[in-house]
Write a protein that holds these residues in place. Structure first.
Motif, PDB file in Angstrom:
ATOM      1  N   ALA A 101     -17.414  -9.527  43.653  1.00  0.00           N
ATOM      2  CA  ALA A 101     -17.545  -9.332  42.239  1.00  0.00           C
ATOM      3  C   ALA A 101     -18.794  -9.668  41.648  1.00  0.00           C
ATOM      4  O   ALA A 101     -19.220  -9.397  40.420  1.00  0.00           O
ATOM      5  N   LEU A 102     -19.486 -10.753  42.388  1.00  0.00           N
ATOM      6  CA  LEU A 102     -21.059 -11.125  41.565  1.00  0.00           C
ATOM      7  C   LEU A 102     -21.842  -9.947  41.595  1.00  0.00           C
ATOM      8  O   LEU A 102     -22.636  -9.532  40.725  1.00  0.00           O
ATOM      9  N   LEU A 103     -21.846  -8.690  42.775  1.00  0.00           N
ATOM     10  CA  LEU A 103     -22.800  -7.736  42.817  1.00  0.00           C
ATOM     11  C   LEU A 103     -22.369  -6.768  41.941  1.00  0.00           C
ATOM     12  O   LEU A 103     -23.312  -6.224  41.073  1.00  0.00           O
ATOM     13  N   GLU A 104     -21.123  -6.809  41.444  1.00  0.00           N
ATOM     14  CA  GLU A 104     -20.593  -6.006  40.375  1.00  0.00           C
ATOM     15  C   GLU A 104     -21.179  -6.332  39.052  1.00  0.00           C
ATOM     16  O   GLU A 104     -21.319  -5.521  37.948  1.00  0.00           O
ATOM     17  N   GLU A 105     -21.162  -7.614  38.662  1.00  0.00           N
ATOM     18  CA  GLU A 105     -21.406  -8.190  37.464  1.00  0.00           C
ATOM     19  C   GLU A 105     -23.083  -8.442  37.355  1.00  0.00           C
ATOM     20  O   GLU A 105     -23.518  -8.218  36.321  1.00  0.00           O
ATOM     21  N   ALA A 106     -23.603  -8.219  38.479  1.00  0.00           N
ATOM     22  CA  ALA A 106     -25.131  -8.575  38.206  1.00  0.00           C
ATOM     23  C   ALA A 106     -25.850  -7.285  37.921  1.00  0.00           C
ATOM     24  O   ALA A 106     -25.495  -6.174  38.602  1.00  0.00           O
ATOM     25  N   ARG A 107     -26.651  -7.175  37.176  1.00  0.00           N
ATOM     26  CA  ARG A 107     -27.462  -6.073  36.597  1.00  0.00           C
ATOM     27  C   ARG A 107     -28.572  -5.911  37.461  1.00  0.00           C
ATOM     28  O   ARG A 107     -29.582  -6.366  37.328  1.00  0.00           O
ATOM     29  N   LEU A 108     -28.228  -5.511  38.774  1.00  0.00           N
ATOM     30  CA  LEU A 108     -29.575  -5.572  39.790  1.00  0.00           C
ATOM     31  C   LEU A 108     -30.567  -4.524  39.434  1.00  0.00           C
ATOM     32  O   LEU A 108     -30.293  -3.439  38.695  1.00  0.00           O
ATOM     33  N   PRO A 109     -31.893  -4.855  39.342  1.00  0.00           N
ATOM     34  CA  PRO A 109     -32.953  -3.899  39.224  1.00  0.00           C
ATOM     35  C   PRO A 109     -32.831  -2.558  40.294  1.00  0.00           C
ATOM     36  O   PRO A 109     -32.220  -2.492  40.941  1.00  0.00           O
ATOM     37  N   ASP A 110     -33.502  -1.408  39.665  1.00  0.00           N
ATOM     38  CA  ASP A 110     -33.520  -0.172  40.195  1.00  0.00           C
ATOM     39  C   ASP A 110     -34.097  -0.353  41.499  1.00  0.00           C
ATOM     40  O   ASP A 110     -35.289  -0.961  41.566  1.00  0.00           O
ATOM     41  N   GLY A 111     -33.506   0.082  42.632  1.00  0.00           N
ATOM     42  CA  GLY A 111     -34.349   0.297  43.822  1.00  0.00           C
ATOM     43  C   GLY A 111     -33.919  -0.928  44.524  1.00  0.00           C
ATOM     44  O   GLY A 111     -34.310  -1.196  45.741  1.00  0.00           O
ATOM     45  N   ALA A 112     -33.114  -1.724  44.308  1.00  0.00           N
ATOM     46  CA  ALA A 112     -32.329  -2.780  44.869  1.00  0.00           C
ATOM     47  C   ALA A 112     -31.606  -2.462  46.059  1.00  0.00           C
ATOM     48  O   ALA A 112     -30.676  -1.468  45.934  1.00  0.00           O
ATOM     49  N   GLU A 113     -31.896  -2.983  47.062  1.00  0.00           N
ATOM     50  CA  GLU A 113     -31.252  -2.656  48.362  1.00  0.00           C
ATOM     51  C   GLU A 113     -30.295  -3.475  49.275  1.00  0.00           C
ATOM     52  O   GLU A 113     -30.625  -4.861  49.209  1.00  0.00           O
ATOM     53  N   LEU A 114     -29.107  -3.431  49.305  1.00  0.00           N
ATOM     54  CA  LEU A 114     -27.891  -4.121  49.904  1.00  0.00           C
ATOM     55  C   LEU A 114     -28.003  -4.045  51.280  1.00  0.00           C
ATOM     56  O   LEU A 114     -28.014  -2.949  51.955  1.00  0.00           O
ATOM     57  N   LEU A 115     -27.933  -5.133  52.031  1.00  0.00           N
ATOM     58  CA  LEU A 115     -27.974  -5.278  53.442  1.00  0.00           C
ATOM     59  C   LEU A 115     -26.653  -5.950  53.734  1.00  0.00           C
ATOM     60  O   LEU A 115     -26.655  -7.311  53.254  1.00  0.00           O
ATOM     61  N   GLY A 116     -25.865  -5.719  54.496  1.00  0.00           N
ATOM     62  CA  GLY A 116     -24.610  -6.179  54.874  1.00  0.00           C
ATOM     63  C   GLY A 116     -23.387  -5.733  54.290  1.00  0.00           C
ATOM     64  O   GLY A 116     -23.455  -4.386  54.098  1.00  0.00           O
TER      65      GLY A 116
END
Length: 649
Positions: free
Chosen positions: A569-584
């Motif tokens: 839910a936090l990742l869905e609401e956060a407006r991550l910058p372009d190019g952000a990479e998720l690990l895990g």
């Protein structure tokens, strides 16, 4: 202060005429919020408001003391932005709890002029390339930034005191951050030899809340020109700051364990940037983060030439620890040392010099494993690691303290056990048998010895607890290197070299017969860095390696710990910058604490978010936004967010 993330903003209140004189910016007040009284600070006084509707009134002014200065407020806001935290959490770290009785005490008179400081002897700094230039820049009030590599045998506290004295002599204030109380005491003694003791203030947690608040108030009221302290002192309310210094920035104690988990080094450098003042990071070793400052051009290298370095360092020998049983020396087998290392110790003792033996852990046998299948022995109640606190005693859990008199392996059923790591007390016992008649001193844990005499003695110490010898040690033996280098940790090599160099720096130079023996394979890069005494090259190689694989400080990385639904839910609401990479996601790493507020029955995962160096603040802002949204909804459990944590897992 409201610790609820979605309420991390300013609120307007009316100030009555009776309160107006005391309700100054920075003062503590009590206000009514949502029907309950809460503590707050006055950020500013204004004649108008953006609030639509009726304003509430201040309930009362708790204290007219302006404890939140404008500079500290800017620093608090910058730290919250950097670490994706709330200002309320940072303010708890920056401003100590109030003690009304201390505030009512008569304030000591403050001299209107800076104290008279004698000209600083530049001979110590002149041994380093660009050292004299750095000291001259401090005297001129310029914002020089340096990463300083301390020579073995040199006194870091004396050089720090000289840099502080040069700054105070120029009419400005200085701040020094060190890892622990031993370092505070060492720098205090060096500082008061050059600066009037009345304007030197030491701040540390060990003082107790009353004494610490009294000293903190003295700083706030302008009675200090130099502040020396541990990590929380980085927020000390010094005015006209001219120099910020950090010693041994690789020490774990400089990382704050409370939200938003800032590192004192980064806060100090952020403060230097905001204040436009000079900065100095010093130590016998060097972290990749400090090297990144040099590589970026933000700071300058202050190191000794190779010729000066060669004259100052002891001789370093690396010996492989395989094949002890094949040696003819019975004492070598008993003491877990090659006979060559024992010979170096014997030579130093015969010459009347003390010998330092560094072991990674305190205790007797602090870690056990099955003697047949090598599985780590764990407590049957809490799964914590088992240890032997003393010879002949029962195994005891290091987490819950329960004893286990009848060990049996859970995997193969064997009752045979072996030591994974030999502790300081067991090592002292073994070396006592190898050197009968020699005084054996143990310094570890709660029994730290500050100084030892020049006479022959074996000093067994854990990293960071090594006593100082007046004329240096004749030899140092660095044992169980695999226990340090073999840790599954991003910083294992860096931290191992830091511990080795700190111990080796206490040994006499090569010309005086000083020898350092490290029991490790000489081909290991970290061992080579010790032999060459090249912490700068090791840090540069470490930084290059992390750049290749995308790890901090080459990138910014956020670790999100929580139950799977809340992290998603936090990742869905956060407006991550372009190019952000998720690990895990991955399970919470061993040894990491569960996030507060997550029920025990829920599994906890860790998700990593990686961005480039230029997007660190954007990532932190995005996560703060997401945290605020989830907090306002109240539909998920809290997620712990750590930006660039020391231990990623």
């Amino acid at each position: 202060m409201l610790s609820v993330p979605h309420l991390d903003r300013e609120f307007d209140y009316l100030v009555t005429p009776e309160q107006s004189e005391q309700a100054r910016p920075g003062a503590r007040v009590r206000v009514r919020f949502h029907g309950r009284l809460v503590d707050a600070f006055i950020f500013e006084r204004r004649a108008d408001t953006d609030h639509v509707g009726r304003l509430g009134r201040l309930e009362r002014v708790v204290s007219a003391e302006p404890v939140l200065t404008a500079e500290v407020r800017r620093l608090v806001e910058a730290v919250a932005a950097r670490y994706a935290g709330s200002r309320a959490d940072v303010l708890r770290l920056a401003i100590p709890p109030r003690h009304a009785r201390v505030e009512r005490e008569p304030a000591p008179e403050i001299a209107p002029d800076p104290p008279v400081v004698e000209p600083v002897d530049q001979a110590g700094w002149a041994r380093y390339q660009a050292g004299g230039q750095f000291l001259a820049a401090l005297g001129e009030g310029r914002a020089a930034r340096a990463v300083w590599q301390v020579l073995p045998g040199d006194s870091w506290s004396e050089r720090f005191a000289e840099a502080a004295a040069q700054t105070v002599r120029a009419g400005r204030t200085a701040l020094a951050i060190v890892p622990d109380q031993r370092d505070v005491d060492a720098l205090w003694q060096a500082a008061i030899a050059r600066i009037d003791e009345s304007v030197v203030v030491a701040l540390s947690a060990g003082l107790g809340p009353t004494t610490r608040y009294r000293r903190w108030l003295a700083v706030l009221r302008g009675g200090a020109r130099l502040v020396i302290g541990t990590r929380s002192a980085v927020f000390a309310p010094l005015a006209d700051l001219g120099l910020v210094m950090v010693f041994d920035d690789g020490d774990d104690t400089l990382a704050e364990p409370r939200a938003p988990y800032p590192h004192a080094r980064d806060v100090a450098m952020l403060r230097a940037h905001l204040s436009g003042c000079a900065a100095l990071i010093g130590g016998y070793a060097r972290t990749a983060e400090a090297q990144a400052l040099v590589r970026s051009g933000w700071a300058r290298d202050v190191v000794a030439s190779r010729a000066v370095l060669r004259a100052a360092v002891p001789r370093v020998v690396a010996l492989d620890d395989s094949g002890y049983a094949d040696e003819r020396d019975a004492a070598a087998r008993t003491a877990r040392l090659p006979s060559i290392a024992l010979q170096a110790a014997r030579s130093a003792l015969t010459a009347g010099a003390p010998v330092l033996v560094q072991v990674p852990r305190r205790g007797y046998v602090p870690s056990l494993a099955c003697g047949r299948c090598r599985m780590i022995a764990r407590c049957r109640y809490c799964t914590g690691p088992l240890s032997l606190p003393e010879r002949g005693g029962a195994a005891v859990c290091r987490w819950c303290g329960r004893g286990d008199p009848a060990l049996k392996c859970a995997r193969c059923g064997s009752d045979a056990v072996r030591a994974v790591v030999i502790g300081a007390r067991r090592t002292a016992e073994e070396l006592g048998r190898a050197f009968p008649g020699t005084t054996v001193i143990t310094s570890a844990g709660d029994t730290i010895v500050e100084h030892t005499d020049d006479g022959p003695a074996l000093v067994i110490a854990t990293p960071g607890a090594e006593p100082r010898a007046p004329r240096g040690y004749g030899a140092a033996l660095l044992l169980d290197s695999w226990a340090l280098l073999g840790r599954q940790d991003l910083r294992a090599a860096e931290d191992t070299l830091r511990r080795w160099l700190a111990a080796a720096a206490l040994v006499r130079d090569r010309a005086s017969g000083g020898v350092v023996t490290v029991v490790a394979e000489s081909s290991i890069p970290t061992v080579q860095a010790l032999i060459r005494w090249d912490p700068v090259g090791h840090a540069d190689a470490e930084l290059s390696t992390r750049t290749e694989v995308g790890l901090p400080p080459a990138v910014h990385m956020a670790a999100l710990d929580g139950d799977p639904d809340s992290v998603t839910a936090l990742l869905e609401e956060a407006r991550l910058p372009d190019g952000a990479e998720l690990l895990g996601p991955v399970p919470l790493p061993p040894g990491a604490r569960r996030p507060p507020g997550v029920p025990d029955e829920l599994a906890v995962i860790r998700m990593l978010v990686r961005v480039g160096r230029d997007h660190g603040l954007t990532l932190a802002a995005a996560l703060r936004h997401g945290i605020g949204v989830l907090s306002a909804r109240g539909s998920h459990h809290p997620v712990r967010v750590q930006i660039d944590p020391l231990h990623i897992g």
